[in-house]
Design a protein around this motif. Structure first.
Motif, PDB file in Angstrom:
ATOM      1  N   GLU A 195       0.817  -1.211   0.000  1.00  0.00           N
ATOM      2  CA  GLU A 195       0.000   0.000   0.000  1.00  0.00           C
ATOM      3  C   GLU A 195       0.858   1.271   0.000  1.00  0.00           C
ATOM      4  OE1 GLU A 195      -4.018   0.708   2.339  1.00  0.00           O
ATOM      5  OE2 GLU A 195      -2.301   1.104   3.633  1.00  0.00           O
ATOM      6  N   VAL A 196       0.423   2.250  -0.781  1.00  0.00           N
ATOM      7  CA  VAL A 196       1.040   3.574  -0.806  1.00  0.00           C
ATOM      8  C   VAL A 196      -0.040   4.601  -0.476  1.00  0.00           C
ATOM      9  CG1 VAL A 196       2.261   5.305  -2.180  1.00  0.00           C
ATOM     10  CG2 VAL A 196       2.686   2.884  -2.565  1.00  0.00           C
ATOM     11  N   LEU A 197       0.253   5.475   0.476  1.00  0.00           N
ATOM     12  CA  LEU A 197      -0.672   6.548   0.837  1.00  0.00           C
ATOM     13  C   LEU A 197      -0.262   7.813   0.096  1.00  0.00           C
ATOM     14  CD1 LEU A 197      -0.898   5.959   4.708  1.00  0.00           C
ATOM     15  CD2 LEU A 197      -2.315   4.959   2.896  1.00  0.00           C
ATOM     16  N   ASP A 199      -1.175  11.897  -0.334  1.00  0.00           N
ATOM     17  CA  ASP A 199      -1.902  13.034   0.236  1.00  0.00           C
ATOM     18  C   ASP A 199      -1.935  14.245  -0.688  1.00  0.00           C
ATOM     19  OD1 ASP A 199       0.663  13.995   0.304  1.00  0.00           O
ATOM     20  OD2 ASP A 199       0.771  14.209   2.494  1.00  0.00           O
ATOM     21  N   GLY A 200      -1.567  14.048  -1.950  1.00  0.00           N
ATOM     22  CA  GLY A 200      -1.546  15.146  -2.896  1.00  0.00           C
ATOM     23  C   GLY A 200      -0.168  15.745  -3.111  1.00  0.00           C
ATOM     24  N   GLU A 201       0.737  15.547  -2.168  1.00  0.00           N
ATOM     25  CA  GLU A 201       2.091  16.093  -2.260  1.00  0.00           C
ATOM     26  C   GLU A 201       3.173  15.049  -2.033  1.00  0.00           C
ATOM     27  OE1 GLU A 201       2.772  19.078  -3.237  1.00  0.00           O
ATOM     28  OE2 GLU A 201       0.706  19.786  -3.294  1.00  0.00           O
ATOM     29  N   CYS A 202       2.836  13.988  -1.331  1.00  0.00           N
ATOM     30  CA  CYS A 202       3.849  13.012  -0.902  1.00  0.00           C
ATOM     31  C   CYS A 202       3.333  11.593  -1.097  1.00  0.00           C
ATOM     32  CB  CYS A 202       4.201  13.257   0.566  1.00  0.00           C
ATOM     33  SG  CYS A 202       5.264  12.008   1.296  1.00  0.00           S
ATOM     34  N   LEU A 203       4.233  10.691  -1.461  1.00  0.00           N
ATOM     35  CA  LEU A 203       3.937   9.269  -1.534  1.00  0.00           C
ATOM     36  C   LEU A 203       4.522   8.606  -0.296  1.00  0.00           C
ATOM     37  CD1 LEU A 203       4.901   8.645  -5.270  1.00  0.00           C
ATOM     38  CD2 LEU A 203       2.597   8.894  -4.341  1.00  0.00           C
ATOM     39  N   GLN A 204       3.649   8.058   0.546  1.00  0.00           N
ATOM     40  CA  GLN A 204       4.086   7.409   1.776  1.00  0.00           C
ATOM     41  C   GLN A 204       4.101   5.895   1.560  1.00  0.00           C
ATOM     42  OE1 GLN A 204       5.138   8.686   5.030  1.00  0.00           O
ATOM     43  NE2 GLN A 204       5.823   6.563   4.884  1.00  0.00           N
ATOM     44  N   PHE A 205       5.295   5.354   1.311  1.00  0.00           N
ATOM     45  CA  PHE A 205       5.471   3.908   1.236  1.00  0.00           C
ATOM     46  C   PHE A 205       5.592   3.372   2.661  1.00  0.00           C
ATOM     47  CE2 PHE A 205       6.746   5.478  -2.871  1.00  0.00           C
ATOM     48  CZ  PHE A 205       6.342   4.494  -3.767  1.00  0.00           C
ATOM     49  N   PRO A 206       5.481   2.055   2.836  1.00  0.00           N
ATOM     50  CA  PRO A 206       5.567   1.517   4.205  1.00  0.00           C
ATOM     51  C   PRO A 206       6.850   1.886   4.943  1.00  0.00           C
ATOM     52  CG  PRO A 206       4.660  -0.142   2.736  1.00  0.00           C
ATOM     53  CD  PRO A 206       5.094   1.006   1.874  1.00  0.00           C
ATOM     54  N   HIS A 207       7.950   2.053   4.212  1.00  0.00           N
ATOM     55  CA  HIS A 207       9.230   2.280   4.887  1.00  0.00           C
ATOM     56  C   HIS A 207       9.949   3.556   4.447  1.00  0.00           C
ATOM     57  CE1 HIS A 207       9.323  -1.604   6.990  1.00  0.00           C
ATOM     58  NE2 HIS A 207       8.745  -2.092   5.906  1.00  0.00           N
ATOM     59  N   HIS A 208       9.339   4.348   3.599  1.00  0.00           N
ATOM     60  CA  HIS A 208       9.970   5.631   3.262  1.00  0.00           C
ATOM     61  C   HIS A 208       8.961   6.568   2.608  1.00  0.00           C
ATOM     62  CE1 HIS A 208      10.238   3.785  -0.747  1.00  0.00           C
ATOM     63  NE2 HIS A 208      10.361   5.017  -1.219  1.00  0.00           N
ATOM     64  N   ARG A 209       9.286   7.862   2.648  1.00  0.00           N
ATOM     65  CA  ARG A 209       8.462   8.889   2.039  1.00  0.00           C
ATOM     66  C   ARG A 209       9.138   9.394   0.764  1.00  0.00           C
ATOM     67  NH1 ARG A 209       4.791  11.776   5.112  1.00  0.00           N
ATOM     68  NH2 ARG A 209       5.439  13.746   4.145  1.00  0.00           N
ATOM     69  N   ASP A 210       8.332   9.628  -0.252  1.00  0.00           N
ATOM     70  CA  ASP A 210       8.833  10.127  -1.521  1.00  0.00           C
ATOM     71  C   ASP A 210       8.142  11.457  -1.804  1.00  0.00           C
ATOM     72  OD1 ASP A 210       9.462  10.751  -4.120  1.00  0.00           O
ATOM     73  OD2 ASP A 210       9.080   8.756  -4.923  1.00  0.00           O
ATOM     74  N   THR A 211       8.902  12.549  -1.677  1.00  0.00           N
ATOM     75  CA  THR A 211       8.355  13.873  -1.948  1.00  0.00           C
ATOM     76  C   THR A 211       8.824  14.424  -3.289  1.00  0.00           C
ATOM     77  OG1 THR A 211      10.212  14.905  -0.772  1.00  0.00           O
ATOM     78  CG2 THR A 211       8.234  14.423   0.511  1.00  0.00           C
ATOM     79  N   GLU A 212       9.777  13.767  -3.925  1.00  0.00           N
ATOM     80  CA  GLU A 212      10.371  14.270  -5.159  1.00  0.00           C
ATOM     81  C   GLU A 212       9.545  13.911  -6.396  1.00  0.00           C
ATOM     82  OE1 GLU A 212      12.564  15.850  -8.161  1.00  0.00           O
ATOM     83  OE2 GLU A 212      12.570  16.338  -6.018  1.00  0.00           O
ATOM     84  N   THR A 213       8.951  12.710  -6.406  1.00  0.00           N
ATOM     85  CA  THR A 213       8.299  12.231  -7.623  1.00  0.00           C
ATOM     86  C   THR A 213       7.151  13.123  -8.058  1.00  0.00           C
ATOM     87  OG1 THR A 213       8.915   9.934  -7.172  1.00  0.00           O
ATOM     88  CG2 THR A 213       7.058  10.288  -8.637  1.00  0.00           C
ATOM     89  N   ILE A 214       6.333  13.585  -7.119  1.00  0.00           N
ATOM     90  CA  ILE A 214       5.201  14.448  -7.469  1.00  0.00           C
ATOM     91  C   ILE A 214       5.706  15.761  -8.052  1.00  0.00           C
ATOM     92  CG2 ILE A 214       3.139  15.600  -6.608  1.00  0.00           C
ATOM     93  CD1 ILE A 214       3.034  12.528  -6.618  1.00  0.00           C
ATOM     94  N   ASP A 215       6.714  16.358  -7.415  1.00  0.00           N
ATOM     95  CA  ASP A 215       7.296  17.603  -7.937  1.00  0.00           C
ATOM     96  C   ASP A 215       7.909  17.386  -9.313  1.00  0.00           C
ATOM     97  OD1 ASP A 215       6.557  18.997  -5.679  1.00  0.00           O
ATOM     98  OD2 ASP A 215       8.480  18.680  -4.660  1.00  0.00           O
ATOM     99  N   GLN A 216       8.540  16.237  -9.499  1.00  0.00           N
ATOM    100  CA  GLN A 216       9.142  15.917 -10.794  1.00  0.00           C
ATOM    101  C   GLN A 216       8.077  15.852 -11.883  1.00  0.00           C
ATOM    102  OE1 GLN A 216      10.973  12.059 -10.930  1.00  0.00           O
ATOM    103  NE2 GLN A 216      11.819  12.351 -12.960  1.00  0.00           N
ATOM    104  N   VAL A 249      -2.602   2.142  -4.530  1.00  0.00           N
ATOM    105  CA  VAL A 249      -2.506   3.540  -4.133  1.00  0.00           C
ATOM    106  C   VAL A 249      -3.780   3.948  -3.411  1.00  0.00           C
ATOM    107  CG1 VAL A 249      -2.171   5.905  -4.900  1.00  0.00           C
ATOM    108  CG2 VAL A 249      -1.009   4.031  -6.095  1.00  0.00           C
ATOM    109  N   LYS A 250      -3.618   4.413  -2.192  1.00  0.00           N
ATOM    110  CA  LYS A 250      -4.750   4.901  -1.398  1.00  0.00           C
ATOM    111  C   LYS A 250      -4.610   6.409  -1.260  1.00  0.00           C
ATOM    112  CE  LYS A 250      -7.111   4.286   3.048  1.00  0.00           C
ATOM    113  NZ  LYS A 250      -7.087   3.559   4.353  1.00  0.00           N
ATOM    114  N   THR A 251      -5.521   7.136  -1.922  1.00  0.00           N
ATOM    115  CA  THR A 251      -5.476   8.595  -1.888  1.00  0.00           C
ATOM    116  C   THR A 251      -6.201   9.099  -0.651  1.00  0.00           C
ATOM    117  OG1 THR A 251      -5.438   8.687  -4.304  1.00  0.00           O
ATOM    118  CG2 THR A 251      -6.020  10.705  -3.138  1.00  0.00           C
TER     119      THR A 251
END
Length: 299
Positions: A195-197, A199-216, A249-251
């Motif tokens: 599962e990935v959460l 929130d519109g700005e960040c991808l929250q994986f079970p073990h890490h946060r990804d804030t770059e992909t959305i901006d990219q 993906v859970k929005t």
């Protein structure tokens, strides 16, 4: 002290094959660049993950070269250790042993360094392979969207924002797609392993946060919109998407999202449900501009 002739022959036998192979690989690579020519002058469209595939081939070549270097250095280090053992066994003066040890140490250190270098390069290749498979999975989903009138372009190169993984074009719109492949490592704090959460700005994986992909995805969409406007003479809205093969993906954000995130198997249905946005003649101009941009692969 004389070395045993059998040992010398064994040492030569161990060293010659990797030296010959390393020389042959270097010569073959140089000759192919100088002598081989494409049988077709017309260039091909870039396939999905083309840049990654090239980097992956180069990286695996580097792994082989570094392993060969490690083998050669290991042979020298082994011969030095055998010589050192012989000096100790013959009760030779200490100065000879010190000289032998000093001469052997660089080869031993170099062997260890080259082996670790090869291992780290191999790990890098594994990550590239995962990314390549992710782009290929998204490309398969885009093939299914062809029945809805979409045409896909892959691995679009830019000088400003790097490469754009995929672009899908149809009368339903122009969609920029960034594919991200991530390994699953188990659940964490109540979040399922698959599962990935979002929130519109960040991808929250079970073990890490990804804030770059959305901006990219946002940056790339702006660049592509500007490029198509200049190439076609008309304003072109580009809709950025992020696709995560194999993930659910859970929005959790509310309201409309500038960037939509989804699994690869959801993509064809998402595109087919979009409303008509572009007239056919404008779409043809967009297709021509992207075809020209992405058709640069030698046959």
């Amino acid at each position: 002290m004389k070395l045993d002739s059998t040992f010398i022959f064994v040492l030569i036998a161990v060293m010659i094959p990797p030296l010959i192979l390393l020389a042959a690989l270097t010569w073959d690579r140089r000759q192919r660049k100088l002598t081989e020519k494409s049988p077709q002058s017309e260039k091909l469209l870039r396939p999905p993950g083309y840049s990654l595939a090239i980097r992956l081939d180069e990286t695996f070549d580097s792994v082989i070269e570094r392993l060969l270097i490690a083998s050669i250095l290991s042979a020298f280090a082994f011969s030095g250790m055998v010589t050192l053992a012989g000096l100790f066994g013959a009760n030779a003066p200490a100065k000879y042993s010190i000289v032998c040890l000093v001469a052997t140490a660089p080869f031993l250190v170099g062997c260890i360094w080259a082996t670790l270098w090869a291992f780290l390069t191999f790990k890098k290749a594994q990550n590239m392979k995962l990314g390549l498979r992710g782009e290929q999975a998204v490309a398969e989903s885009l093939n299914e969207a062809a029945s809805s009138g979409f045409r896909a372009f892959h691995d679009l190169q830019t000088d400003q924002v790097g490469n754009i993984d995929h672009v899908a074009v149809g009368t339903r719109g122009v969609f920029l797609i960034e594919s991200k492949a991530r390994r699953k490592r188990g659940g964490n704090k109540g979040q399922a392993a698959h599962e990935v959460l979002y929130d519109g700005e960040c991808l929250q994986f079970p073990h890490h946060r990804d804030t770059e992909t959305i901006d990219q995805a946002k940056r790339n969409a702006v660049w592509l919109s500007n490029y198509l406007r200049e190439a076609t003479g008309d304003p072109v809205e580009v809709f950025p998407l992020v696709v995560l093969p194999g993930w659910f993906v859970k929005t959790v954000a509310r309201g409309s999202l500038r960037v939509n995130v989804m699994a690869a198997n959801y993509l064809p249905g998402y595109l087919s449900r979009e409303s008509e946005k572009i007239q056919a003649d404008k779409m043809r101009r967009i297709l021509f501009a992207l075809d020209k941009k992405c058709r640069d692969v030698e046959f």
